[in-house]
Motif scaffolding. Sequence first.
Motif, mmCIF file in Angstrom:
data_model
loop_
_atom_site.group_PDB
_atom_site.id
_atom_site.type_symbol
_atom_site.label_atom_id
_atom_site.label_comp_id
_atom_site.label_asym_id
_atom_site.label_seq_id
_atom_site.Cartn_x
_atom_site.Cartn_y
_atom_site.Cartn_z
ATOM 1 N N UNK A 94 0.615 -1.091 0.382
ATOM 2 C CA UNK A 94 -0.314 -0.150 0.178
ATOM 3 C C UNK A 94 1.028 1.513 -0.231
ATOM 4 N N UNK A 95 2.254 1.323 0.268
ATOM 5 C CA UNK A 95 2.682 2.497 0.384
ATOM 6 C C UNK A 95 3.780 2.816 -0.978
ATOM 7 N N UNK A 96 3.360 2.092 -1.391
ATOM 8 C CA UNK A 96 4.455 1.513 -2.963
ATOM 9 C C UNK A 96 2.955 2.696 -3.733
ATOM 10 N N UNK A 97 1.830 1.272 -3.457
ATOM 11 C CA UNK A 97 0.550 1.951 -4.407
ATOM 12 C C UNK A 97 0.194 3.351 -4.226
ATOM 13 N N UNK A 98 0.246 4.181 -3.122
ATOM 14 C CA UNK A 98 0.227 4.925 -3.097
ATOM 15 C C UNK A 98 1.028 6.082 -3.300
ATOM 16 N N UNK A 99 2.082 6.094 -3.380
ATOM 17 C CA UNK A 99 3.239 7.312 -4.648
ATOM 18 C C UNK A 99 2.915 6.717 -5.501
ATOM 19 N N UNK A 100 2.974 5.701 -6.250
ATOM 20 C CA UNK A 100 2.623 5.333 -8.052
ATOM 21 C C UNK A 100 1.376 5.911 -8.147
ATOM 22 N N UNK A 101 0.173 6.337 -7.786
ATOM 23 C CA UNK A 101 -0.479 6.950 -7.661
ATOM 24 C C UNK A 101 -0.265 8.437 -8.170
ATOM 25 N N UNK A 102 -0.589 8.847 -6.558
ATOM 26 C CA UNK A 102 0.058 9.965 -6.542
ATOM 27 C C UNK A 102 1.339 10.532 -7.692
ATOM 28 N N UNK A 103 1.858 9.717 -8.112
ATOM 29 C CA UNK A 103 2.965 10.144 -9.577
ATOM 30 C C UNK A 103 2.272 9.668 -11.088
ATOM 31 N N UNK A 104 1.167 9.056 -11.064
ATOM 32 C CA UNK A 104 0.151 8.331 -12.264
ATOM 33 C C UNK A 104 -0.242 9.758 -11.500
ATOM 34 N N UNK A 105 -1.337 9.669 -11.077
ATOM 35 C CA UNK A 105 -2.038 11.277 -11.194
ATOM 36 C C UNK A 105 -1.566 12.668 -12.160
ATOM 37 N N UNK A 106 0.040 12.967 -11.487
ATOM 38 C CA UNK A 106 0.517 14.110 -11.901
ATOM 39 C C UNK A 106 0.985 14.021 -13.245
ATOM 40 N N UNK A 107 1.560 12.667 -13.471
ATOM 41 C CA UNK A 107 1.945 12.219 -15.097
ATOM 42 C C UNK A 107 0.229 12.340 -15.648
ATOM 43 N N UNK A 108 -0.806 12.206 -15.928
ATOM 44 C CA UNK A 108 -1.972 12.268 -16.587
ATOM 45 C C UNK A 108 -1.707 14.081 -17.238
ATOM 46 N N UNK A 109 -0.881 15.226 -17.037
ATOM 47 C CA UNK A 109 -0.942 16.041 -18.045
ATOM 48 C C UNK A 109 -0.048 15.867 -18.772
ATOM 49 N N UNK A 110 0.618 14.848 -19.228
ATOM 50 C CA UNK A 110 1.048 14.473 -20.301
ATOM 51 C C UNK A 110 0.628 14.747 -21.073
ATOM 52 N N UNK A 111 -0.730 14.032 -21.198
ATOM 53 C CA UNK A 111 -1.832 13.345 -22.098
ATOM 54 C C UNK A 111 -1.799 14.403 -22.976
ATOM 55 N N UNK A 112 -1.521 15.176 -22.289
ATOM 56 C CA UNK A 112 -2.122 16.925 -23.671
ATOM 57 C C UNK A 112 -0.973 16.767 -24.590
ATOM 58 N N UNK A 113 -0.173 16.661 -24.256
ATOM 59 C CA UNK A 113 0.748 17.084 -26.216
ATOM 60 C C UNK A 113 0.576 15.890 -26.767
ATOM 61 N N UNK A 114 -0.982 14.857 -26.776
ATOM 62 C CA UNK A 114 -0.914 13.302 -27.969
ATOM 63 C C UNK A 114 -2.462 14.513 -28.103
#
Length: 229
Positions: A152-172
Amino acid sequence: MLLQGYGPLIAQGTWQTIQLAVLSLAVSFVLGLAGASAKLSKNRLASACATAYTTLIRSVPDLVLMLLIFYSIQIWLNNLTDLIGLNPLEIDSFSAGVLTLGFIYGAYFTETFRGAFQAVPRGQLEAGAAYGMTRWQIFRRILFAQMMRFALPGIGNNWQVLLKATALVSIIGLSDLVKAVQDAGKGTYNMFFFVLIAALIYLVLTALSNLVLIALERRYLVGVRKAAL
């Protein structure tokens, strides 16, 4: 008005971002479980493929990977349609974003789950087998339940990074939150204000995510804390 008429556009972009993040999480979660199982497998080929996957994905920047995967998917589709004589198919930006983010963060979830699987005492799995449980029952009742406590600690960290990484999809070309605030900023010549609005929305989303993660940790730690006292 505070948002100068761009409120509905930003709300739609926020909803698009949430959908993208949740579906990408589902894809990466499944890939992570499969990848972790492969890395821990006695099958050398499966282990080597999973190791190559995690090594490659974690070594290349997300932005570069997103462009590579997005365009490679489109090229493969074009080659396939040409081969079978069909009209060209164009993958939509949302599906491409989900698959791309899911594929990228599946590598991170693979390592998270691999460590969590290894943290579960093997004796408990052997005890389940001794009781006559099937492999699926051992996985569902013993291995997965305890693995989640460690992961769960790692899942939480990955989720937070994934959520912020959605900003990258604007380039496509996806009309997510970042694309919405960019359009609003360009339309009002007040880019700083609308980028600040996006930052605040991301902050709210991560704060709400933390509440969900805390609830999950309490759920999977039932009985553990009492035993430690």
